[in-house]
Design a protein around this motif. Structure first.
Motif, mmCIF file in Angstrom:
data_model
loop_
_atom_site.group_PDB
_atom_site.id
_atom_site.type_symbol
_atom_site.label_atom_id
_atom_site.label_comp_id
_atom_site.label_asym_id
_atom_site.label_seq_id
_atom_site.Cartn_x
_atom_site.Cartn_y
_atom_site.Cartn_z
ATOM 1 N N ARG A 217 0.862 -1.188 0.000
ATOM 2 C CA ARG A 217 0.000 0.000 0.000
ATOM 3 C C ARG A 217 0.900 1.241 0.000
ATOM 4 N N CYS A 218 0.365 2.309 -0.571
ATOM 5 C CA CYS A 218 1.236 3.447 -0.882
ATOM 6 C C CYS A 218 0.601 4.738 -0.366
ATOM 7 N N PRO A 219 1.371 5.563 0.355
ATOM 8 C CA PRO A 219 0.783 6.780 0.935
ATOM 9 C C PRO A 219 0.277 7.781 -0.105
ATOM 10 N N ASP A 220 0.790 7.711 -1.334
ATOM 11 C CA ASP A 220 0.363 8.672 -2.361
ATOM 12 C C ASP A 220 0.298 7.957 -3.721
ATOM 13 N N PRO A 221 -0.746 7.123 -3.915
ATOM 14 C CA PRO A 221 -0.771 6.256 -5.108
ATOM 15 C C PRO A 221 -0.786 7.006 -6.432
ATOM 16 N N ARG A 223 1.162 9.360 -7.300
ATOM 17 C CA ARG A 223 2.535 9.717 -7.703
ATOM 18 C C ARG A 223 3.394 8.486 -8.010
ATOM 19 N N ALA A 224 2.915 7.315 -7.567
ATOM 20 C CA ALA A 224 3.752 6.107 -7.669
ATOM 21 C C ALA A 224 3.180 5.154 -8.715
ATOM 22 N N LEU A 225 4.012 4.225 -9.143
ATOM 23 C CA LEU A 225 3.599 3.249 -10.157
ATOM 24 C C LEU A 225 4.052 1.858 -9.722
ATOM 25 N N GLY A 226 3.125 0.896 -9.770
ATOM 26 C CA GLY A 226 3.468 -0.464 -9.340
ATOM 27 C C GLY A 226 4.354 -1.167 -10.352
ATOM 28 N N LEU A 227 3.940 -1.108 -11.611
ATOM 29 C CA LEU A 227 4.705 -1.761 -12.680
ATOM 30 C C LEU A 227 4.560 -0.914 -13.933
ATOM 31 N N ILE A 228 5.692 -0.500 -14.473
ATOM 32 C CA ILE A 228 5.726 0.376 -15.649
ATOM 33 C C ILE A 228 5.008 -0.282 -16.836
ATOM 34 N N ALA A 229 4.385 0.548 -17.677
ATOM 35 C CA ALA A 229 3.674 0.025 -18.855
ATOM 36 C C ALA A 229 4.630 -0.757 -19.750
ATOM 37 N N HIS A 230 4.170 -1.907 -20.190
ATOM 38 C CA HIS A 230 5.011 -2.798 -21.004
ATOM 39 C C HIS A 230 4.122 -3.783 -21.752
ATOM 40 N N THR A 231 4.704 -4.458 -22.727
ATOM 41 C CA THR A 231 4.068 -5.647 -23.271
ATOM 42 C C THR A 231 4.891 -6.829 -22.758
ATOM 43 N N ASP A 232 4.238 -7.959 -22.519
ATOM 44 C CA ASP A 232 4.990 -9.145 -22.124
ATOM 45 C C ASP A 232 5.713 -9.647 -23.376
ATOM 46 N N SER A 233 6.892 -10.222 -23.186
ATOM 47 C CA SER A 233 7.685 -10.541 -24.374
ATOM 48 C C SER A 233 7.423 -11.941 -24.935
ATOM 49 N N SER A 285 0.029 -7.946 -29.115
ATOM 50 C CA SER A 285 0.442 -7.940 -27.705
ATOM 51 C C SER A 285 -0.119 -6.687 -27.051
ATOM 52 N N VAL A 286 -0.519 -6.843 -25.797
ATOM 53 C CA VAL A 286 -1.226 -5.745 -25.115
ATOM 54 C C VAL A 286 -0.269 -4.977 -24.200
ATOM 55 N N TYR A 287 -0.366 -3.658 -24.291
ATOM 56 C CA TYR A 287 0.430 -2.762 -23.457
ATOM 57 C C TYR A 287 -0.333 -2.629 -22.131
ATOM 58 N N HIS A 288 0.333 -2.874 -21.022
ATOM 59 C CA HIS A 288 -0.385 -2.844 -19.740
ATOM 60 C C HIS A 288 0.520 -2.364 -18.613
ATOM 61 N N ARG A 289 -0.077 -1.980 -17.492
ATOM 62 C CA ARG A 289 0.695 -1.505 -16.333
ATOM 63 C C ARG A 289 -0.070 -1.865 -15.064
ATOM 64 N N ALA A 290 0.576 -1.694 -13.917
ATOM 65 C CA ALA A 290 -0.123 -1.946 -12.650
ATOM 66 C C ALA A 290 0.008 -0.716 -11.760
ATOM 67 N N VAL A 291 -1.125 -0.290 -11.211
ATOM 68 C CA VAL A 291 -1.120 0.868 -10.317
ATOM 69 C C VAL A 291 -1.257 0.387 -8.869
ATOM 70 N N VAL A 292 -0.988 1.299 -7.934
ATOM 71 C CA VAL A 292 -0.995 0.909 -6.521
ATOM 72 C C VAL A 292 -2.160 1.561 -5.781
ATOM 73 N N ASN A 293 -2.272 1.172 -4.540
ATOM 74 C CA ASN A 293 -3.463 1.435 -3.763
ATOM 75 C C ASN A 293 -3.085 2.078 -2.419
ATOM 76 N N ARG A 294 -3.923 3.005 -1.943
ATOM 77 C CA ARG A 294 -3.562 3.688 -0.694
ATOM 78 C C ARG A 294 -3.704 2.797 0.549
ATOM 79 N N ASP A 295 -4.763 1.967 0.563
ATOM 80 C CA ASP A 295 -5.086 1.258 1.799
ATOM 81 C C ASP A 295 -4.752 -0.218 1.780
ATOM 82 N N LEU A 296 -4.600 -0.766 0.598
ATOM 83 C CA LEU A 296 -4.460 -2.221 0.524
ATOM 84 C C LEU A 296 -3.187 -2.643 -0.193
ATOM 85 N N ASP A 297 -2.531 -3.661 0.336
ATOM 86 C CA ASP A 297 -1.456 -4.309 -0.410
ATOM 87 C C ASP A 297 -2.118 -5.079 -1.551
ATOM 88 N N ARG A 298 -1.369 -5.273 -2.610
ATOM 89 C CA ARG A 298 -1.901 -6.072 -3.719
ATOM 90 C C ARG A 298 -0.839 -7.082 -4.114
#
Ligand SMILES: C=C1C[C@]23C[C@@]1(O)CC[C@H]2[C@@]12CCC[C@@](C)(C(=O)O1)[C@H]2[C@@H]3C(=O)O
Ligand SMILES: O=C(O)CCC(=O)C(=O)O
Ligand SMILES: [Fe+2]
Length: 376
Positions: A217-221, A223-233, A285-298
């Motif tokens: 979990r992140c105090p300021d979601p 501003r932060a990024l869980g996983l940068i946008a990418h395509t799987d290889s 191939s799909v471009y995707h990313r993961a964002v983070v959350n203020r209250d919950l771990d993921r």
């Protein structure tokens, strides 16, 4: 009280202790495109493929999803919900290990497996709000590699390995089933899927890699990024996202991020770059990313399928329209990773870099199916 030694390790960023997002972890441009809900009915609803449907209907849905999205939610796949719950529990346990234990398994430069940021992070100056662990689930390497995290073996180690071994068994069988659906979605007949050399080889030699993600979990979601946008290889990936959503898929016209709903028991299937090549660009191939959350771990898990390192991947003959040349040249997975590395540093597109050039296209002979995926 003295600071525990692992917290003094400059290589380990202690997310739990962070009260704010430091500059090192603050990403610009995160909000350049709107985010829409992929769980709501309408044109942005993430496609669903339910394997309990009649086979012809499932093939049809796979074709549309792979062509239009490069991703879909997979339900009715038969992997028991109880096993998925055990997998998620074990993944959470692994990330909860003391930092000093996790650092023992840290990924070295150029290592395929290990603990820490995923390989893609090395191309960016900012850090991601996540930790990862990559390993091969093949029985021959799983128990050996995991000893780095649990050197004394013991109960926790055994349980982790047992659960992952069972998961791998089920997932590898599901991967075969899905590969067959993908090939039929390309228009191949039952006979071609089972008897053409190139297609048979893919199924027989496909390898699996697992990558676990922990997004604290992140105090300021914002501003932060869980996983940068990418395509799987690789060929394709099964993503298990726990009950906390965070995965977003990029869609064009208008440009937007589609938030994938967390559907209990479902996998998200992503088409990867080597599948894009294999299908001559028909499945993208799909471009995707993961964002983070203020209250919950993921936590999330990627089960990546791809060719063995020595095998060359080129467009399947059946995927190239009659009278046309293949749109891509043959590459091995490690070779493609090298191209992608160059693409990251120059801002180019890795897929474009392996596209057959106009000149090569004029000269190229369509490879016979027997050489499409071949040993070097
Ligand atoms: C099989 C693999 C795909 C992957 C590189 C890896 O060897 C193991 C980790 C995978 C992962 C997960 C996070 C995103 C990603 C781009 C990365 O840096 O590591 C993918 C890689 C990939 O798909 O290329
Ligand atoms: O965390 C997620 O949902 C996505 C993970 C992912 O894209 C990956 O591991 O490649
Ligand atoms: Fe991914």
């Amino acid at each position: 009280m003295p600071t525990p030694s692992h917290l003094k390790n400059p290589l380990y960023f202690d997310f739990r202790a962070a009260r704010r997002v430091p500059e090192s972890h603050a990403w610009p441009g995160l909000h350049d495109h709107p985010v829409v809900d992929g769980g709501a009915p309408g044109p942005d609803a993430v496609p669903v493929v339910d394997l309990r449907e009649a086979p012809a209907a499932a093939v049809d849905r796979v074709a549309r999803a792979a062509e239009q999205w490069g991703a879909f939610l997979l339900t009715g796949h038969g992997v028991p919900a109880a096993l998925l719950a055990r997998v998620e529990e074990q993944v959470a346990r692994l990330f909860a290990l003391p930092a000093a234990d996790k650092m023992r398994a840290v990924r070295g430069p150029g290592d395929a497996c290990g603990y820490g940021s995923p390989p893609i992070s090395s191309f960016f100056s900012k850090c991601m709000w996540s930790e990862g662990y990559t390993f091969s689930p093949a029985p021959a390497s799983l128990r050996r590699d995991l000893r780095k995290l649990w050197p004394k073996a013991g109960q926790d180690y055994n349980t982790f390995c047992d659960v992952m071994e069972e998961f791998h068994k089920q997932m590898r069988a599901l991967a075969d089933k899905l590969l067959e659906l993908f090939l039929k979605a390309l228009g191949l007949t039952d006979d071609q899927v089972s008897s053409v050399e190139a297609e048979r080889r893919i199924a027989e030699t496909m390898t699996a890699t697992m990558h676990l993600n922990w997004y604290p979990r992140c105090p300021d979601p914002r501003r932060a990024l869980g996983l940068i946008a990418h395509t799987d290889s690789g060929f394709f990936t099964f993503v298990l996202q726990s009950l906390v959503p965070g995965l977003q898929l990029f869609r064009h016209a208008p440009d937007r991020w589609v938030a994938v709903p967390a559907v209990p028991g479902a996998f998200v299937v992503n088409v990867g770059d080597l599948f894009h090549i294999l299908t001559n660009g028909r499945f993208h191939s799909v471009y995707h990313r993961a964002v983070v959350n203020r209250d919950l771990d993921r936590i999330s898990l990627g089960y990546f399928l791809g060719p063995p390192p020595h095998a060359e991947v080129a467009p399947l003959r059946e995927a190239v329209p009659p009278g046309r040349s293949p749109a891509y040249r043959a590459v091995t997975w490690p070779e493609y990773m090298g191209v992608r590395k160059k693409a990251f540093t120059t801002g180019a597109s890795a897929l474009k870099m392996v596209a057959a050039t106009a000149e090569a296209e004029a000269q190229a002979e369509l490879p016979s199916t027997a050489t499409i995926i071949s040993s070097r």
